[in-house]
Design a protein around this motif. Structure first.
Motif: not given
Length: 245
Positions: A11-21
């Motif tokens: 639910d944290d967009p920053d975490i999702r963005s980091t994992v995606r990268a």
């Protein structure tokens, strides 16, 4: 693995963005989800290779989402959580989660563990029950054929049985050294390390799950024997085979 698709649930967009990268850098495709509803929708619409799931979502229990995923799919589940609590880890073992990574994490190790879960999964990006792979590097014992590459069991009576990453590692250790007594510490070291399985009870859970999948009776074991005060031992010899069961 270039066509692998990973669902990242946080639910944290920053975490999702980091994992995606991190995952996209290593050639994996990523889609994102913030809620359990998003997960259900993704499972219905997409062929997934793995799910990376946070246990603490706003208003939702990640454990329940993991159970729901596992009830309908054999897709690998990798937990990514800030919680290092042993109870959560044991419960995840019982659910059938494939790996558990705690935050903060090392990017390369995390990516390697996700890719390893995908590589071991015979579904190859399918959400429905897998079709048994052709026999490859396999051995037999009792009525079972055990595929050492994919970590699957197959028998004429039961059909295909999927092992989690840690069940596979422990079973492989057993069958490669039958009749050797493995202490719990030795089995802990054979899994992904104490970061995932930090206490003896985790090994007991894994062995109990293996016994259940093999139809083995703890009181009258055919395959896995408990050695009081020492650990566990595999009771039967195995043979190399390329069988079409």
């Amino acid at each position: 693995m270039s066509d692998a698709v990973v669902l990242v649930v946080d639910d944290d967009p920053d975490i999702r963005s980091t994992v995606r990268a991190i995952l996209e850098r290593d050639g994996l495709s990523v889609i994102e989800a913030a809620t359990g509803t998003d997960v259900d929708d993704a499972l219905s619409r997409r062929a997934l290779s793995a799910v990376v799931l946070d246990l603490r979502l706003n208003g939702e229990d990640g454990m329940e989402i993991a159970k729901r995923i596992r009830s309908r799919s054999g897709v690998p589940i990798v937990i990514l959580s800030a919680n290092d609590d042993v109870i959560d880890k044991v419960v995840c073992l019982e659910i059938g989660v494939d790996d558990y990574v705690t935050k903060p994490f090392h990017a390369r190790e995390f990516s390697a563990r996700v890719r390893n879960a995908i590589r071991r999964n015979p579904q190859q990006g399918r959400n429905d029950p897998p079709v048994p792979p052709a026999p490859s590097n396999s051995i037999t014992f009792g009525d079972w054929r055990y595929d050492l590459e994919f970590g699957t069991l197959h028998s004429q009576e039961t059909g295909e049985v999927i092992l989690t990453t840690y069940e596979h590692k422990i079973l492989r250790a057993f069958v490669e050294q039958p009749r050797k007594v493995f202490s719990r510490d030795a089995l802990l070291d054979l899994t992904a390390g104490r970061d995932w399985s930090p206490f003896d009870r985790s090994i007991d859970v894994l062995v109990a799950k293996l016994r259940k999948k093999l139809g083995d009776d703890m009181k009258q074991p055919r395959y896995i024997k408990t050695i009081r005060g020492e650990g566990y031992s595999w009771l039967v010899n195995v043979s190399t085979a390329r069988l079409d069961l």
